[in-house]
Write an enzyme that holds these catalytic residues in place. Structure first.
Site, short mmCIF file in Angstrom:
data_model
loop_
_atom_site.label_atom_id
_atom_site.label_comp_id
_atom_site.label_asym_id
_atom_site.label_seq_id
_atom_site.Cartn_x
_atom_site.Cartn_y
_atom_site.Cartn_z
CB ILE A 10 -17.08 60.95 -17.95
CG1 ILE A 10 -16.55 60.18 -17.31
CG2 ILE A 10 -18.49 61.14 -16.71
CD1 ILE A 10 -15.36 59.73 -16.43
CB SER A 28 -10.82 60.95 -8.66
OG SER A 28 -10.17 60.02 -9.05
CE1 TYR A 43 -7.78 64.25 -12.07
CE2 TYR A 43 -7.54 61.71 -10.61
CZ TYR A 43 -8.00 62.41 -11.53
OH TYR A 43 -9.09 62.34 -11.78
CE LYS A 95 -10.79 65.88 -9.86
NZ LYS A 95 -11.88 65.94 -10.43
#
Length: 293
Positions: free
Chosen positions: A28, A150, A177, A181
């Protein structure tokens, strides 16, 4: 105007944690950098791995036709590396118009600084980098900060007793994670409040489910899980579109602090809209980084 077609004076810093990916050697961050380089921006790739970073740099120069794509070494898992990067950047580059906090990992472990690896790379390292470069952004207004989050923030939680600590268990990297986020959205939310009136704006971005190598160094079972869901994921060029939108689109300044999905403002889950939690996380992050007494 910075966000018009001609942005030849624009300086962009984009953090990349990996330049290889499952969607054609273009993560990305790299896809974002290619687009901005094509628009005439001078792009600084902030990468941990020199060899991979150089490969990405030459690819982006070739794909964009822009030679003003520069590699600088940055390891977000090392706070001293973040400080060294900022010092080197500020000594060599007179402008900073767009900062894209793109890098992310899903991997167990603890950094040399004593923090959970995922929390440090995905949140604390970017928090410190933004802090160190903020004065430069203020001098180059209008300027923008884009923070990749996310949809997995839904599963995140901010437990100030444990969020920064590494732990055991096969699900720990995934939970870390999700926590990071959520922290990314709260960071953007509080940062926007603190930047009111400065003409520096910031945006949290969900790129969608993208086939990148974010889980490349994680447990074998997670690698297989990521591999199995590839058929349902978008490619990196598609995943980069919301980052590019938030970095370049005119007229979204009033939406600073917002959460964007598919180039549209959306409400994140309720935990990510808690202003008191955002303020507390900001102060907690400052204490962890030694930015306050």
């Amino acid at each position: 105007s910075l966000y018009a077609v001609d942005i030849s004076i624009t300086m962009v810093v984009c953090t990349l944690s990996a330049t290889k990916s499952l969607c054609g050697n273009a993560g990305i961050g790299k896809a974002t950098a290619v687009d901005l380089a094509r628009r005439g921006a001078r792009v600084i790739l902030a990468c941990r791995d020199k060899a991979r970073g150089e490969s990405a740099m030459y690819d982006i120069r070739r794909e964009s036709g822009n030679s003003e794509v520069i590699l600088m070494i940055l390891d977000l898992a090392s706070l001293s590396s973040v400080r060294d990067f900022a010092q080197t950047f500020l000594a060599s580059e007179p402008r900073l118009d767009i900062l894209i906090n793109n890098a992310g990992v899903v991997k167990g472990g603890q950094t040399a600084d004593g923090f959970d690896l995922v929390f440090q790379v995905n949140h604390l390292g970017h928090f410190l980098l933004t802090h160190l470069l903020l004065d430069q952004l203020k001098r180059c207004v209008p300027s923008r900060i884009v923070i990749l989050s996310s949809g997995m923030h839904f599963f995140g939680k901010i437990d100030f007793q444990t969020i920064h600590k590494s732990g055991e268990g096969m699900w720990k990297p995934i939970q870390s994670y999700c926590n990071s986020k959520l922290a990314n959205i709260l960071h953007a939310r509080e940062l926007a409040k603190r930047l009111e009136g400065t003409n520096v704006t910031c945006y949290a971005v969900h790129p969608g489910s993208v086939g990148t190598e974010i889980g490349y160094s994680c447990s074998w079972w997670l690698c297989w899980l990521l591999y199995l869901v590839q058929a349902f994921r978008r490619n990196c060029d598609a995943g980069a579109q919301t980052s590019i939108y938030c970095a370049t689109e005119e007229g979204i300044e009033s939406l600073s602090g917002g959460y964007f999905v598919d180039c549209h403002l959306l409400e994140p889950w309720s935990k990510a809209r808690d202003d008191q939690l955002a303020k507390k996380l900001w102060e907690f992050s400052e204490r962890l980084l030694g930015l306050t007494t």
